[in-house]
Structure formats: structure tokens, C-alpha cells
Design an enzyme around this catalytic site. Structure first.
Site, PDB file in Angstrom:
ATOM      1  N   ARG A   4       0.937  -1.234   0.095  1.00 13.39           N
ATOM      2  CA  ARG A   4       0.039   0.236   0.050  1.00 13.39           C
ATOM      3  C   ARG A   4       0.911   1.465   0.039  1.00 13.39           C
ATOM      4  O   ARG A   4       0.589   2.268  -0.719  1.00 13.39           O
ATOM      5  CB  ARG A   4      -0.948  -0.001   1.243  1.00 13.39           C
ATOM      6  CG  ARG A   4      -1.677  -1.248   1.178  1.00 13.39           C
ATOM      7  CD  ARG A   4      -2.791  -1.066   2.584  1.00 13.39           C
ATOM      8  NE  ARG A   4      -1.836  -1.394   3.665  1.00 13.39           N
ATOM      9  CZ  ARG A   4      -1.913  -0.788   4.814  1.00 13.39           C
ATOM     10  NH1 ARG A   4      -2.911  -0.150   5.249  1.00 13.39           N
ATOM     11  NH2 ARG A   4      -1.013  -1.093   5.694  1.00 13.39           N
ATOM     12  N   ASN A  23      -5.969  -2.663   2.332  1.00 15.30           N
ATOM     13  CA  ASN A  23      -5.902  -4.005   2.629  1.00 15.30           C
ATOM     14  C   ASN A  23      -7.180  -4.667   2.721  1.00 15.30           C
ATOM     15  O   ASN A  23      -8.200  -4.129   3.443  1.00 15.30           O
ATOM     16  CB  ASN A  23      -4.990  -4.380   3.810  1.00 15.30           C
ATOM     17  CG  ASN A  23      -3.381  -4.463   3.428  1.00 15.30           C
ATOM     18  OD1 ASN A  23      -3.042  -4.402   2.100  1.00 15.30           O
ATOM     19  ND2 ASN A  23      -2.708  -4.288   4.571  1.00 15.30           N
TER      20      ASN A  23
END
Length: 76
Positions: A4, A23
């Protein structure tokens, strides 16, 4: 750093993108990006073929009308 964070860094490097990387509970990462089409396509190309951390098994893209409401590009 994880996927990320690298995705956020790439979006900021491209510039002009807002959105997030998140996520999901099943191990996938959801990336939502808004901006110029060429900039979004550059991020997609990186996700598919770039030097991403970890393993990318597939990328699903959905094009839609931008909704706005994002302040920069966030990691969630």
C-alpha cells in the site's frame, strides 16, 4: 514498507492522482485512483508490470465517473 505504501508513493510520483490503497480481509489490496486518464493508466501499468513489492497475481480495473471527495492519496 508494504504494498500500500509503495502504491501511494507511485501515485504521488505520477502526480495528479487522489484515492487510496486498502488491505482487504482476503489478502488482496484495493486501489482506487482518480485523476487524468493517462495518469490512472500509468498507475495501472505499474501495478501490472512495474517493480512492485510482493507478488501481483492480477489486476482488475473498473472505470467509472470520478466521485471526488478524496484528499490526496491515502493508505487505509
Amino acid at each position: 514498507m508494504g504494498f500500500r505504501w509503495f502504491t501511494r508513493a507511485k501515485a504521488l510520483e505520477i502526480g495528479g492522482l487522489s484515492g487510496f490503497a486498502l488491505n482487504l480481509g482476503d489478502g488482496r489490496v484495493q486501489v482506487v485512483a482518480e485523476g487524468r486518464r493517462a495518469d490512472c493508466e500509468q498507475l495501472l501499468d505499474w501495478l501490472r508490470n512495474g517493480d512492485t513489492p510482493g507478488r501481483v497475481d492480477g489486476v482488475t480495473e473498473i472505470w467509472d465517473t470520478p466521485r471526488g471527495g478524496y484528499d490526496g492519496f491515502a493508505v487505509r
